[in-house]
Enzyme design. Structure first.
Site, PDB file in Angstrom:
ATOM      1  N   GLU A 159       0.788  -1.226   0.000  1.00  0.00           N
ATOM      2  CA  GLU A 159       0.000   0.000   0.000  1.00  0.00           C
ATOM      3  C   GLU A 159       0.826   1.285   0.000  1.00  0.00           C
ATOM      4  O   GLU A 159       0.355   2.311  -0.466  1.00  0.00           O
ATOM      5  CB  GLU A 159      -0.942   0.005   1.221  1.00  0.00           C
ATOM      6  CG  GLU A 159      -2.020  -1.066   1.184  1.00  0.00           C
ATOM      7  CD  GLU A 159      -3.019  -0.849   0.049  1.00  0.00           C
ATOM      8  OE1 GLU A 159      -3.312   0.332  -0.257  1.00  0.00           O
ATOM      9  OE2 GLU A 159      -3.479  -1.841  -0.545  1.00  0.00           O
ATOM     10  N   SER A 218     -52.949 -25.729  22.320  1.00  0.00           N
ATOM     11  CA  SER A 218     -52.945 -26.726  23.401  1.00  0.00           C
ATOM     12  C   SER A 218     -51.753 -26.632  24.339  1.00  0.00           C
ATOM     13  O   SER A 218     -51.705 -27.351  25.334  1.00  0.00           O
ATOM     14  CB  SER A 218     -52.971 -28.128  22.800  1.00  0.00           C
ATOM     15  OG  SER A 218     -54.140 -28.297  22.052  1.00  0.00           O
TER      16      SER A 218
END
Lengths: 766, 134
Positions: A185, A460
């Site tokens: 870089e 239920s």
């Protein structure tokens, strides 16, 4: 003439004024530039200082305990440590590696701090037999009673659409990383003053001929500045400002400080709404292990990503990423950072990414629960910025099992499943620790955490609470005869409610245990009306339901909407023998310096009569043995005792299954977000997800000591009359001491295997 | 299941456990009273199983007033061995020592529902319940 001289004078006067104005403008501009420059320098300095503290809280799973006798096979343990990013290497070169044989394994464990205790990094050798750990030794071959592995980092509490990072200290950065970054870089990083004029000139020539800014000439310092201000506009003005700020940073901070900040700052990928910043988090995101353990090819890939994490996304564009990684390796070789052989070796490797299954991406639902529990004690600001560490109760194996089971449960529905989704909650009943939360079938958060926020009719699932109220009243026991016959209930509005059984049948007199096991509606309504709606609502509240039901008779069949996590709390109290333990997803929190901020201890309260709960739980075992859970039961090991209950709401809108063993409680729900019918009952939809989860985990049978006030008795399952073990349809139930089942002795056949086989094929209703 | 509970998880305490099982005759029981762990631990046995190790550690930490560490030890043991009555008694002792008498009483009641009658853990739980109520 005079006029002319006057005009000459005035001209020279205006000339002086103009010069003065120019100087004033120059002075003012200079002052403004100075002020502006000062402001920019101050701003970038503030960012540089401030960024260090802007850390979302890190959330860790529960560490895995290893000890002799633990139900854990070689394959399970390999899966666990691969999730932790350990890699197989027969040489065991250092922490984070393992080697494995057919029934043995050696792990070079990492050292770590957990809850104020230091776990040493050491080599553990394990032996396995019959699916359990049979020996555990240290490097000196001495027996180790108990060891644990470093906890899995499961995520961060970052702001919505925010940045996330995992800070690495200077000592944790492999020396090759800064060298590689400089090589690729910014070659003159060590000598320039924030900007690199040589690179700039070179880039300018290229850009002028191309007509726009193409070639990057940004130094690492400039990239750092750009990352701080999140601007990607490519204008000269922006470049100038950036360059100025870079110089300002260079004047104040050392190269090492700048490189350290860069390594923790730079954007390296996107994980849904989370922006992955810094090499520490990127290492976890791509490879599932700490930065210090990366191989050369892995390190090179991260360096490759700096140039464009979207364009070079290794998951979306593996070819581009591979090409750029190999380019990075070539540059490293040319710069003399690695040998040609090393470069060639690394270039042969594939990308080596962790798969999404290893990363278990749906942990967002569990993190949602963590955030919600912590929100009571910590403002969002503190969670998102202060660098806290949160030790959660997540069990990665349970989470993976539940996620897989839900995916597998939704898959066969095919096109019919359009819009149908689900949720799973897994807890440890005794301690109330939440082991897993799945909030939907998709691996990324779609904005709706169904486990916490889908309030749905429970059908239920209410029945155990209803019968618990009946048993607590002292007027009923499991052998009590209840009528499965039509009933008409007059309602307040003058209408009449005529509930029906699921199969529209009417069995006549049945014992209470059968009414619950087969989830019969008519006895439930009869018993419920007899006991009263108020006491049932009271039981629900005591067990842990936060939402109160409307006291209408329809409540008796589950016209009550609860969230999956609420249902988990309710059933957790049952599984825990009537002791309510608030479900916890967090054990403790420490600050960035390791100081303990909070600990969330186990808290229990007696919520229901222990004997009545024992009776209900024994009936829930019969649900699985003989009733609506029997088809699910057959998918589990034959010797495993489980208790459970199906739930189906009106018109099949919701499919529920809740059930538990001694150390594991699972609640599963399936339904459509828009609440339309799904065509699934509790035992066809959610039950598959439930059993799929249960099957993958090492459950220990449900067993609880029988309370003193109860005695076991054999009754005829169909009629509730007294019976005996040798009889075909006999069931053993706990009854209050002194209570005898009513009626004459009943025994229809007294063989062993034949009866058991018949039982096996006869049952399995819905 | 019966086979497994009798073969015991604690291979290291195997000798002690087997001796105990032989004495109590676990193999003949239809409903085994919660076997091995509770008994070996509550009998203050020095079996080196993980929960026994952690229980001893918690007791030592509690004795020196390190209640936070003691709690961490016993909670870790509970995540391994959640229905071990002796551990719930110990958690109650930590609660009582750190001034949480009501919680201690609940822990004792919880232990009593898990402990087999006439076991050491049941006696310890009853004693704790009595002290917590004072």
């Amino acid at each position: 003439m005079a006029r002319r001289s006057t005009s000459k004078r005035s001209r020279s006067k205006t000339g002086r004024a103009r010069r003065r104005t120019i100087w004033a403008i120059v002075g003012a501009s200079f002052a403004t530039a100075l002020l502006y420059g000062g402001w920019l320098a101050w701003q970038v300095g503030r960012e540089f200082e401030g960024r260090r503290w802007d850390l979302p809280a890190k959330v860790y799973a529960a560490p895995l305990d290893l000890y002799v006798g633990r139900a854990l096979g070689v394959r399970d343990l390999v899966a666990e440590i691969r999730r932790l990013g350990y890699r197989e290497d027969p040489r065991l070169p250092g922490p984070g590696t393992y080697r494995v044989g057919s029934n043995r394994m050696e792990i070079a464990a990492r050292s770590f701090e957990y809850a104020g205790e230091t776990e040493p990094g050491r080599t553990l050798s394990l032996e396995f037999s019959a699916g359990r750990i049979s020996a555990l030794r240290g490097a000196d071959h001495g027996t180790v009673a108990l060891a644990r592995l470093d906890p899995l980092l499961i995520g961060s509490l970052f702001p919505a659409h925010g940045e996330d990072r995992l800070i690495v200290a200077p000592g944790e950065i492999p020396s090759l990383l800064p060298a590689a970054l400089k090589a690729v870089e910014d070659r003159r990083f060590d000598s320039h003053f924030g900007v690199d004029p040589i690179a700039m000139v070179r880039a300018s020539v290229v850009n002028l001929t191309e007509g726009e800014i193409r070639q990057g000439a940004s130094t690492i310092t400039q990239q750092l500045v750009r990352s701080y201000f999140l601007s990607n506009e490519r204008t000269w003005w922006r470049k100038l400002r950036e360059a100025f700020m870079a110089v300002a940073l260079e004047m104040r901070y050392s190269k090492d400080e700048l490189m350290g900040a860069y390594i923790n700052e730079i954007y390296l990928g996107q994980d849904g709404a989370r922006a992955v910043h810094g090499f520490g988090l990127a290492s976890q995101f791509y490879f599932g292990k700490p930065l210090g353990e990366l191989e050369l090819n892995e390190l090179a890939l991260l360096v490759a990503e700096v140039r464009g994490p979207t364009y070079y996304d290794p998951r979306r564009h593996p070819d581009r990423a591979l090409q750029r990684r190999n380019l990075v390796l070539n540059v490293m070789r040319k710069e003399g950072l690695i040998t040609a052989a090393q470069a060639a070796g690394a270039q042969e490797q594939d990308l080596g990414l962790v798969t999404s299954a290893q990363r278990s991406a749906t942990q967002w639902a569990f993190l949602g629960l963590v955030r919600r529990q912590l929100a009571k004690d910590y403002p969002a600001e503190e969670l998102e910025r202060k660098g806290l560490s949160v030790f959660s109760t997540l069990d990665p194996a349970a989470q993976a099992a539940a996620e897989r089971a839900l995916r597998d449960g939704l898959a066969p529905l095919g096109n019919a499943a359009e819009g149908i989704d689900g949720a799973v909650v897994v807890t440890s009943p005794h301690t109330g620790e939440v082991r897993a939360v799945v909030g939907g079938g998709r691996s990324e958060f779609d904005g709706f955490n169904r486990a916490l926020d889908a309030r749905r009719q429970i059908g239920s699932l209410i029945k155990p609470a209803l019968y618990l109220a009946a048993l607590e009243s002292g007027r009923y026991n499991l052998a009590s005869i209840v009528e499965d016959s039509p009933i008409e209930v007059p309602l307040e509005d003058g209408k009449t409610w005529s509930p029906q059984d699921f199969d529209k049948g009417a069995r006549g007199p049945v014992p209470l245990v059968r009414a619950l096991a087969e989830s019969l509606n008519l006895p439930a309504v009869r018993v419920g009306l007899d006991v009263g709606l108020e006491p049932i609502a009271d039981v629900l509240a005591r067990l842990g339901a936060e939402h109160k039901p409307k006291l209408y008779p329809s409540m008796l069949l589950g016209a009550l909407a609860l969230t999956p996590i609420e249902v988990a709390q309710l059933y957790n109290t049952l599984a825990n023998g009537g002791f309510r333990v608030p479900l916890r997803a967090v054990r403790g929190v420490i600050d960035e310096n390791g100081k303990e901020l909070a600990r969330y201890p186990i808290e229990i309260a007696q919520a229901a009569d222990a004997a009545a709960v024992y009776e209900v739980n024994q009936a829930l075992v019969q649900v699985m043995e003989r009733g609506t859970g029997s088809s699910v039961r057959r998918e589990l090991p034959a010797d495993l005792t489980v208790a459970g209950k199906t739930g189906t709401s009106d018109d099949l809108r919701d499919s529920w299954f809740a059930g538990f063993t001694n150390d594991l409680l699972i609640v599963a729900w399936l339904g459509a977000d828009d609440n339309r019918t799904t065509g699934l009952t509790g035992s066809t939809g959610a039950a598959k997800v439930w059993s799929g989860t249960m099957r993958s985990l090492h459950a220990a049978s449900y067993e609880a000591p029988q309370p003193d006030s109860l005695e076991m008795a054999w009754i005829d399952y169909a009629t509730g009359r007294p019976s005996a073990e040798r009889c075909t349809d006999a069931v053993r139930v706990p009854l209050p001491a002194g209570v005898r089942p009513a009626g004459a002795f009943s025994c229809d056949g007294s063989d062993g295997i034949g009866a058991r086989l018949r039982r096996l094929f006869k049952r399995g209703v819905r | 299941m019966r086979v497994r509970s009798c073969s015991s998880r604690k291979a290291l305490g195997a000798v002690l456990v087997i001796a105990w099982l032989a004495l109590t005759g676990c193999t003949g029981l239809t409903h085994p009273p919660r076997p091995d762990t509770t008994q070996t631990v509550s009998a203050h046995n020095d079996a080196a199983g993980p929960s026994a190790t952690l229980l001893a550690q918690s007791r030592a930490q509690r004795a020196t007033g390190s209640y936070t560490q003691a709690r961490a030890s016993v909670e870790r043991a509970l995540s391994i061995d959640p229905d071990n009555a002796a551990l719930w008694v110990e958690l109650g002792e930590v609660d009582l020592a750190s001034g949480r008498a009501a919680e201690a009483a609940t822990m004792a009641r919880k232990a009593l529902t898990l402990a087999p009658r006439d076991s050491g853990a049941a006696a310890d739980a009853s004693a704790l319940l009595e002290r917590a109520r004072r």
